[in-house]
Design a protein around this motif. Structure first.
Motif, PDB file in Angstrom:
ATOM      1  N   SER A  59       0.817  -1.217   0.000  1.00 40.75           N
ATOM      2  CA  SER A  59       0.000   0.000   0.000  1.00 40.75           C
ATOM      3  C   SER A  59       0.849   1.264   0.000  1.00 40.75           C
ATOM      4  O   SER A  59       0.627   2.178  -0.807  1.00 40.75           O
ATOM      5  CB  SER A  59      -0.931  -0.005   1.214  1.00 40.75           C
ATOM      6  N   ARG A  85       0.199  14.736  -0.162  1.00 39.95           N
ATOM      7  CA  ARG A  85      -0.425  13.953   0.903  1.00 39.95           C
ATOM      8  C   ARG A  85       0.289  14.305   2.206  1.00 39.95           C
ATOM      9  O   ARG A  85       0.571  15.457   2.477  1.00 39.95           O
ATOM     10  CB  ARG A  85      -0.350  12.460   0.574  1.00 39.95           C
ATOM     11  N   PRO A 436      -8.210   0.241   3.261  1.00 34.76           N
ATOM     12  CA  PRO A 436      -7.595   1.198   2.332  1.00 34.76           C
ATOM     13  C   PRO A 436      -6.285   0.706   1.738  1.00 34.76           C
ATOM     14  O   PRO A 436      -5.881   1.183   0.666  1.00 34.76           O
ATOM     15  CB  PRO A 436      -7.391   2.434   3.205  1.00 34.76           C
ATOM     16  N   ALA A 439      -7.157  -1.039  -1.330  1.00 33.14           N
ATOM     17  CA  ALA A 439      -7.722  -0.038  -2.235  1.00 33.14           C
ATOM     18  C   ALA A 439      -6.611   0.731  -2.957  1.00 33.14           C
ATOM     19  O   ALA A 439      -6.726   1.024  -4.157  1.00 33.14           O
ATOM     20  CB  ALA A 439      -8.617   0.922  -1.450  1.00 33.14           C
ATOM     21  N   ASN A 440      -5.528   1.052  -2.257  1.00 35.93           N
ATOM     22  CA  ASN A 440      -4.403   1.746  -2.898  1.00 35.93           C
ATOM     23  C   ASN A 440      -3.763   0.879  -3.977  1.00 35.93           C
ATOM     24  O   ASN A 440      -3.391   1.370  -5.053  1.00 35.93           O
ATOM     25  CB  ASN A 440      -3.362   2.124  -1.848  1.00 35.93           C
ATOM     26  N   TYR A 451     -12.776   1.840  -2.768  1.00 34.92           N
ATOM     27  CA  TYR A 451     -13.059   2.349  -1.429  1.00 34.92           C
ATOM     28  C   TYR A 451     -12.792   1.242  -0.410  1.00 34.92           C
ATOM     29  O   TYR A 451     -13.070   0.062  -0.676  1.00 34.92           O
ATOM     30  CB  TYR A 451     -14.520   2.799  -1.308  1.00 34.92           C
ATOM     31  N   GLY A 452     -12.268   1.627   0.743  1.00 33.30           N
ATOM     32  CA  GLY A 452     -12.035   0.681   1.816  1.00 33.30           C
ATOM     33  C   GLY A 452     -13.202   0.663   2.789  1.00 33.30           C
ATOM     34  O   GLY A 452     -13.615   1.706   3.297  1.00 33.30           O
ATOM     35  N   VAL A 455     -12.594   2.193   6.373  1.00 35.54           N
ATOM     36  CA  VAL A 455     -12.269   3.609   6.554  1.00 35.54           C
ATOM     37  C   VAL A 455     -13.305   4.238   7.473  1.00 35.54           C
ATOM     38  O   VAL A 455     -14.512   4.156   7.229  1.00 35.54           O
ATOM     39  CB  VAL A 455     -12.229   4.340   5.205  1.00 35.54           C
ATOM     40  N   ARG A 462      -9.349   8.866  10.447  1.00 36.52           N
ATOM     41  CA  ARG A 462      -9.055   8.366   9.112  1.00 36.52           C
ATOM     42  C   ARG A 462      -8.051   9.271   8.416  1.00 36.52           C
ATOM     43  O   ARG A 462      -7.934  10.456   8.728  1.00 36.52           O
ATOM     44  CB  ARG A 462     -10.332   8.260   8.278  1.00 36.52           C
ATOM     45  N   ASN A 463      -7.348   8.669   7.489  1.00 34.91           N
ATOM     46  CA  ASN A 463      -6.445   9.415   6.620  1.00 34.91           C
ATOM     47  C   ASN A 463      -7.260  10.393   5.783  1.00 34.91           C
ATOM     48  O   ASN A 463      -8.245   9.987   5.147  1.00 34.91           O
ATOM     49  CB  ASN A 463      -5.698   8.424   5.713  1.00 34.91           C
ATOM     50  N   SER A 465      -6.913  11.470   2.965  1.00 36.06           N
ATOM     51  CA  SER A 465      -6.983  11.119   1.546  1.00 36.06           C
ATOM     52  C   SER A 465      -8.064  10.081   1.262  1.00 36.06           C
ATOM     53  O   SER A 465      -8.440   9.894   0.099  1.00 36.06           O
ATOM     54  CB  SER A 465      -5.641  10.578   1.060  1.00 36.06           C
ATOM     55  N   TYR A 466      -8.547   9.383   2.304  1.00 37.04           N
ATOM     56  CA  TYR A 466      -9.495   8.308   2.092  1.00 37.04           C
ATOM     57  C   TYR A 466     -10.929   8.807   2.256  1.00 37.04           C
ATOM     58  O   TYR A 466     -11.220   9.597   3.155  1.00 37.04           O
ATOM     59  CB  TYR A 466      -9.243   7.159   3.072  1.00 37.04           C
TER      60      TYR A 466
END
Length: 540
Positions: A59, A85, A436, A439-440, A451-452, A455, A462-463, A465-466
């Motif tokens: 990932s 990011r 995620p 997903a990456n 999509y995770g 998340v 959560r990150n 970016s997600y």
């Protein structure tokens, strides 16, 4: 009146080196040393490139490579990977020319491996400056086959290049202590800025520098020079926030900072104690401890410096709730230096010094210089190197598995699943994965939106970016999600979401359309294929 002549190694116009500097540090490099360094570099290259492309990206690798591709303007990645990011862009900028037109897994890993080999070579002059040429060579050899360093520098991660720049930072600091020149003090600040541009968490090494200077009264601490050094550090690192501001992403760093500060612990408190010493090598760690214990009665600024370089990162990352396998990589450099000193310089017991105590084979007497003490040292170095080389060989010849530790290697089957999705699903297909991480990988290799399920809808957990799926049932019912991907790596970390994912698969008539396997030995030792990634086609 008697006139004292300056030693031959003092260059006119330069400050004289301190008296406690090892004599080997100022001699000319000899051809045998060059040959030894070439052999060590060759070994380091072999360890870091053998079967380098066996597995696809994990990932984190997919994210950094995707950022590099987006930075290069590759249209296949810009929709899925934002340039800005959590981290600065130094490493991604170095990688970006190779990702301009498509996948460059092997080339990307080779670039990071080159940083790893460079770090191995940089350890030699650092060790020579601290303890002499032999310690420098042994330390470089130990790092060349250390499983911890080899594992991280075989991946497209920020930590390998970060360690390269942090090693140069340590070298510049050592040169400043020995020569007391402003140039080396400013160079230390500049290299620390580059280290932070490689990965921002390396800012903890500024604490190591401060702790060393505060704990070492014998080292001159120039206040005026600091006013020159700090602006240099600020200017170098300012490239990161300035580039974000010019791109209109000035809030990105703040969002990631809030997320990092409020993240839940991802590993138990004993995670580092359980994983890092084994990855570094237990015998190597024991040798480093022996060096510190032996140095207790003859403590110098060198031990204070190396211990500061160890203690501050260990303390910080242990207290920080988020823990990662590669976060303590900066500690590897002082550990190999201390271990090298123990193997080369710690006095042997008196009994070993008696003539005729032990009869040595002729080849060992010749290689060790004829004495039993040197023979024992050669044998100890060989034992420690062998204790590192065996697990290191297992690292570079991975058989695959159904479990995965973040930051410890590629993901078996991930690249193959991504490429299958790209070749066998229509443009615009949307994928639901367990987490995620997968997903990456799907975004990078499959070029499909994913999509995770795990998340969190809470922005603090959560990150940034997600994107969370607040109601996956509704998305599946509306035919907005077309495929579901289950993987054993994410399932092993989150049993709850793994069960929930399978409930959705059964509810929406999931049909297996692709499976990736790895061979695992059964009770009799025969290899048996075990599914690690399964792709389901779902419909309302």
């Amino acid at each position: 009146m008697r006139v004292l002549k300056a030693p031959s190694w003092v260059v006119p116009g330069q400050r004289r080196r301190t008296a406690d500097q090892p004599a080997a540090a100022v001699r000319r490099v000899r051809w045998p040393v060059v040959g030894a360094l070439l052999a060590i570099a060759t070994l380091a290259v072999l360890v870091r490139t053998w079967q380098l492309d066996s597995f696809g990206f994990n990932s984190d690798e997919a994210v950094y490579a995707g950022q590099a591709a987006s930075l290069a303007g590759n249209p296949r990645y810009t929709p899925h990977f934002p340039v800005f990011r959590a981290h600065p862009m130094l490493v991604q900028a170095v990688l970006s020319p190779f990702f301009r037109t498509g996948e460059a897994d092997l080339v990307g890993r080779l670039v990071v491996a080159a940083f790893g080999v460079g770090t191995v070579l940089a350890v030699y002059p650092l060790g020579t400056r601290l303890y002499g040429r032999r310690v420098g060579l042994v330390a470089a050899l130990l790092l060349a086959v250390m499983p911890y360093h080899a594992t991280v520098t075989r991946q497209v991660l920020l930590d390998g290049p970060m360690l390269f720049f942090s090693t140069l930072t340590l070298y510049c600091l050592v040169r400043y202590v020995q020569r007391q020149q402003l140039l080396w003090y400013v160079a230390t600040a500049a290299m620390l800025g580059l280290t932070m541009l490689a990965k921002e968490t390396s800012v903890v090494l500024a604490g190591s520098v401060y702790a060393f200077l505060a704990l070492t009264p014998a080292v001159r601490r120039p206040i005026r020079a600091t006013f020159f050094a700090l602006p240099v550090l600020a200017v170098v690192f300012a490239v990161h926030p300035l580039s974000q501001a010019l791109a209109g992403r000035s809030s990105t760093g703040r969002n990631y900072l809030v997320w990092q500060l409020f993240r839940r612990p991802n590993h138990p408190p004993e995670f580092y104690l359980r994983t890092v010493p084994v990855a570094m090598g237990l015998l190597l760690v024991a040798a480093a401890v022996v060096a510190l214990v032996w140095s207790a009665r003859r403590w110098t600024w060198r031990e204070t410096l190396l211990l500061s370089w160890i203690a501050v990162p260990v303390l910080f990352f242990q207290l920080w709730p988020v823990k990662g396998f590669q976060y303590l990589l900066p500690v590897a450099i002082p550990m190999v230096l201390l271990a090298g000193r123990a193997l080369v310089a710690v006095p042997a017991p008196t009994r070993l010094r008696r003539p005729g105590w032990l009869s040595w084979p002729g080849w060992l007497r010749r290689s060790a210089g004829g004495g039993p003490v040197r023979g024992v040292r050669v044998a100890l170095v060989a034992v420690v190197v062998l204790s590192l080389a065996v697990p290191c060989w297992k690292v570079v010849s991975p058989p695959g598995g159904t479990t995965f530790l973040a930051g410890s290697g590629g993901v078996p089957g991930g690249r193959e699943v991504g490429r299958w999705l790209m070749a066998n699903t229509p443009e615009g297909a949307v994928i639901l994965t367990l987490g995620p991480s997968m997903a990456n990988i799907v975004r990078y290799y499959g070029h499909r939106e994913s999509y995770g399920l795990s998340v969190s809808p809470n922005p603090l957990h959560r990150n940034p970016s997600y994107v969370p799926l607040n109601n996956p049932d509704n998305r599946l019912r509306s035919n907005d999600l077309h495929y579901v991907v289950w993987d054993s790596f994410s399932a092993g970390r989150s049993e709850f979401f793994a069960q929930r994912l399978m409930i959705l698969v059964r509810r929406y008539h999931g049909r297996v359309v692709h499976t990736e396997y790895v061979d695992q030995p059964d009770s009799s030792g025969r290899p048996v294929p075990v599914p690690v990634i399964v792709v389901y086609e779902v419909r309302p």
